[in-house]
Design a protein around this motif. Structure first.
Motif, PDB file in Angstrom:
ATOM      1  N   HIS A   1       0.840  -1.200   0.000  1.00  0.00           N
ATOM      2  CA  HIS A   1       0.000   0.000   0.000  1.00  0.00           C
ATOM      3  C   HIS A   1       0.874   1.248   0.000  1.00  0.00           C
ATOM      4  CE1 HIS A   1      -3.878  -2.019   1.750  1.00  0.00           C
ATOM      5  NE2 HIS A   1      -3.493  -2.539   0.598  1.00  0.00           N
TER       6      HIS A   1
ATOM      7  N   TYR B   1       2.439   1.717  -3.438  1.00  0.00           N
ATOM      8  CA  TYR B   1       1.503   2.222  -4.437  1.00  0.00           C
ATOM      9  C   TYR B   1       1.197   3.702  -4.199  1.00  0.00           C
ATOM     10  CZ  TYR B   1      -2.496   3.013  -7.358  1.00  0.00           C
ATOM     11  OH  TYR B   1      -3.340   3.548  -8.299  1.00  0.00           O
TER      12      TYR B   1
ATOM     13  N   ILE C   1      -7.629   2.254  -1.563  1.00  0.00           N
ATOM     14  CA  ILE C   1      -7.057   2.121  -2.903  1.00  0.00           C
ATOM     15  C   ILE C   1      -8.185   1.600  -3.784  1.00  0.00           C
ATOM     16  CG2 ILE C   1      -5.405   0.850  -4.329  1.00  0.00           C
ATOM     17  CD1 ILE C   1      -3.504   0.924  -1.884  1.00  0.00           C
ATOM     18  N   SER C   2      -8.328   2.180  -4.967  1.00  0.00           N
ATOM     19  CA  SER C   2      -9.424   1.847  -5.878  1.00  0.00           C
ATOM     20  C   SER C   2      -8.932   0.873  -6.948  1.00  0.00           C
ATOM     21  CB  SER C   2      -9.930   3.114  -6.569  1.00  0.00           C
ATOM     22  OG  SER C   2     -10.188   4.111  -5.618  1.00  0.00           O
ATOM     23  N   TYR C   3      -9.741  -0.132  -7.213  1.00  0.00           N
ATOM     24  CA  TYR C   3      -9.424  -1.143  -8.216  1.00  0.00           C
ATOM     25  C   TYR C   3     -10.517  -1.182  -9.278  1.00  0.00           C
ATOM     26  CZ  TYR C   3      -5.998  -3.302  -5.063  1.00  0.00           C
ATOM     27  OH  TYR C   3      -4.922  -3.554  -4.251  1.00  0.00           O
TER      28      TYR C   3
ATOM     29  N   LYS D   1      -5.028  -1.501  -9.963  1.00  0.00           N
ATOM     30  CA  LYS D   1      -5.128  -0.353  -9.065  1.00  0.00           C
ATOM     31  C   LYS D   1      -5.213   0.885  -9.945  1.00  0.00           C
ATOM     32  CE  LYS D   1      -2.279  -2.486  -5.533  1.00  0.00           C
ATOM     33  NZ  LYS D   1      -0.958  -2.560  -4.922  1.00  0.00           N
TER      34      LYS D   1
END
Length: 158
Positions: free
Chosen positions: A22, A25, A57-59, A64
């Protein structure tokens, strides 16, 4: 607190400050100058570990695509929250930010969200020069309510 949220199109993974992937990223995401302008406190949020801040975090599928966070406005018993979103450069201009903000704000204003993530209104404060974010807020159902240094948009629970 849920560690994952499944929206119609996106999956959100709650940021864990102890998870090195995390951090990696978010550090990569933060290298983008335009994201630094939009989310100047992205890393600070994790370091402070505030209980009223919920970063994800958006997927899209397994990819990602960015970062979204919501935090409770600290005014007594208020059920208001603010939202911020950043999409990686390679995923911009495809409507992903607009759709992510719409789906997440709809979720936060619904009974589907856990109690700590249910709000009566969601606020987005946007720099007047950030046309993409203004468009995304408008398309996600937010209404312009104030003009100060930033434009303030609101979406209210119905």
């Amino acid at each position: 607190m849920k560690t994952e949220i499944f929206l119609p199109t996106y999956r959100l993974e709650r940021v864990d400050g102890n998870n090195q992937s995390h951090w990696d990223y978010l550090s990569k995401l933060y290298q983008d100058f335009s994201i630094q302008e939009v989310l100047p406190d992205i890393i600070l949020t994790l370091v402070e570990k505030k209980s009223n801040v919920h970063p994800f975090i958006s997927y899209f599928g397994n990819n990602k695509i960015g970062f979204i966070k919501v935090w409770k406005v600290p005014f007594g018993l208020s059920k208001s929250a603010e939202i911020e979103c950043a999409i990686e450069k390679k995923y911009r201009d495809h409507g992903m930010g607009k759709q992510l903000v719409k789906e997440f704000s709809d979720y936060l204003l619904s009974d589907k969200a856990p109690q700590e993530l249910q709000f009566s209104e969601i606020i987005a404060r946007i720099n007047p020069e950030n046309l993409a974010s203004i468009y995304a807020a408008d398309q996600a159902g937010f209404e312009l309510t104030n003009r100060y240094h930033h434009l303030e948009f609101k979406k209210i629970r119905k």
